[in-house]
Design a protein around this motif. Structure first.
Motif: not given
Length: 411
Positions: A217, A256, A356
């Motif tokens: 994060s 991220e 991601r």
């Protein structure tokens, strides 16, 4: 050698940490002890202090009456600065002699109470701060040392704030618990970080990395860490560095990222990059051999993407240090891509989604090579074209560096 700057507010427990590190094998350079040595009777240091403060700051045996002098300097900032101007240069001179005599592969710990106040944090591979809340320190001074509360508060006020010390720290050792807890944390630090860090520096080796890509994060502390590293690099290489910029995903708020700090060190040419390689290695950033260029993105000339890549010898703080020629395609891309993501939320989210997706695809890999390789298609087909359209529409321009001695830091 590995150079550690150790500091902490009064009554934080710094002396206990220093003693433990010395027991574990570190070469300890105690600034307080040296400060006492340089004003012993018969020394030029004591003569200078007496000249500045008068013979009444001597006791009956001709020694420095520390409580009397302390009562003066801790109440009068101007007099404290005058005293520091006499003593600090003598302490640094003596400390340099001790360090020069240490083995080349030693872990040298300099215990410096006023490390932050004197701006020395950029001179070390790591800054270690022993930290305790002010109320805990106040209780220790009044309960264990017999100080009055007013005297204790004056001593604390004469030092850097807790916030300023923490802002300079690479490692924080909390000490509001027991003595045993603090010693255990020092032992872990020694075995898990300091010993391998020292070994990597002596062998000119980048700390090993392994494992699949893991996205963390966004961390609001990444920019502070990058700024501390940049100052350290500019101090280690006083000539030839045009700028040190924080780039990559950790430089983009809200994005991220793998917990790796990417820095770009700009030079005037690759000859300079090769000339300063040994200095960067001594500063804790050895050359990563065999990596001589970036993947071309939109501009096919391979020479425009040449670089040198260094990494961090510190096993606890991964760093990619990209040494690129100012004005080259690779240098420009790194800065423009960062600024595009900072300026355009939709671009930032699009890139995050691709990261991601690829992290999930490569979740069982032994390293991040496959993840990095697969991102290149996105850079080629989406990232580079979108960035260039934004640069043209926004009028973005790269920074202009005046000379190789500019030594400025951006981002």
């Amino acid at each position: 050698m590995l150079k550690i700057g150790l500091t902490g507010g009064i009554a934080s427990g710094k002396s206990l940490v220093a003693t433990r590190l010395e027991e574990l094998g570190a070469v300890l350079v105690d600034a307080d002890a040296i400060a006492r040595e340089v004003v012993e009777p018969g020394t030029p240091g004591l003569a200078a202090v007496v000249s500045a403060f008068g013979p009444e700051i001597l006791d009956g045996e001709g020694r420095l009456d520390r409580p009397r002098l302390g009562a003066i300097v801790f109440q009068e900032p101007g007099r404290r600065a005058e005293l520091n101007g006499i003593v600090h240069p003598l302490v640094r001179e003596r400390a340099a002699v001790v360090i020069a005599a240490a083995p080349g592969d030693a872990v040298v710990v300099q215990d410096i109470p006023l490390l932050v106040e004197t701006g020395q944090q950029k001179n070390f591979h790591l800054v270690l701060v022993v930290d305790a809340p002010e109320d805990v320190r106040l209780q220790r001074m009044t309960g264990h040392r017999g100080m009055t509360e007013a005297d204790a508060r004056a001593r604390m006020a004469a030092q850097a704030s807790r916030e300023d010390r923490l802002a300079a720290a690479d490692v924080v050792l909390p000490n509001s618990g027991t003595r045993e807890e603090l010693l255990a944390s020092v032992d872990r630090l020694w075995e898990e970080r300091l010993v391998p860090f020292a070994r990597n520096i002596s062998q000119a080796a980048v700390a090993g990395r392994s494992g699949a890509p893991v996205l963390a994060s966004p961390d609001s502390d990444w920019p502070r860490q990058a700024a501390c590293l940049a100052e350290r690099l500019k101090t280690a290489v006083p000539e030839g560095v045009l700028a040190v910029d924080h780039i990559g995903s950790t430089s983009v708020p809200g994005l991220e990222a793998k917990d790796v700090i990417d820095l770009q060190l700009a030079v005037s040419d690759l000859m300079t990059a090769d000339r300063i390689a040994a200095l960067l290695g001594a500063a804790g950033f050895p050359l990563w051999p065999g990596i001589l260029m970036d993947s071309p993105r939109g501009r096919p000339d391979p020479a425009a993407w040449s670089k040198r890549l260094h990494g961090n010898a510190d096993p606890a703080r991964p760093v990619n240090l990209h040494v690129r020629v100012a004005g080259s395609a690779g240098w420009r891309f790194a800065l423009c891509f960062r600024d595009w993501l900072r300026a355009v939320p939709a671009a930032r989210e699009q890139y995050a989604a691709e990261k991601r997706r690829l992290a999930a695809l490569h979740a069982s890999d032994a390293n991040t090579s496959g993840y990095a390789d697969d991102k290149e298609a996105w850079f080629r087909d989406v990232g580079a074209p979108g960035m260039e359209r934004w640069a043209e529409s926004s009028g973005w321009q790269p920074p202009s560096y005046v000379s190789s001695s500019a030594n400025t830091s951006r981002g």
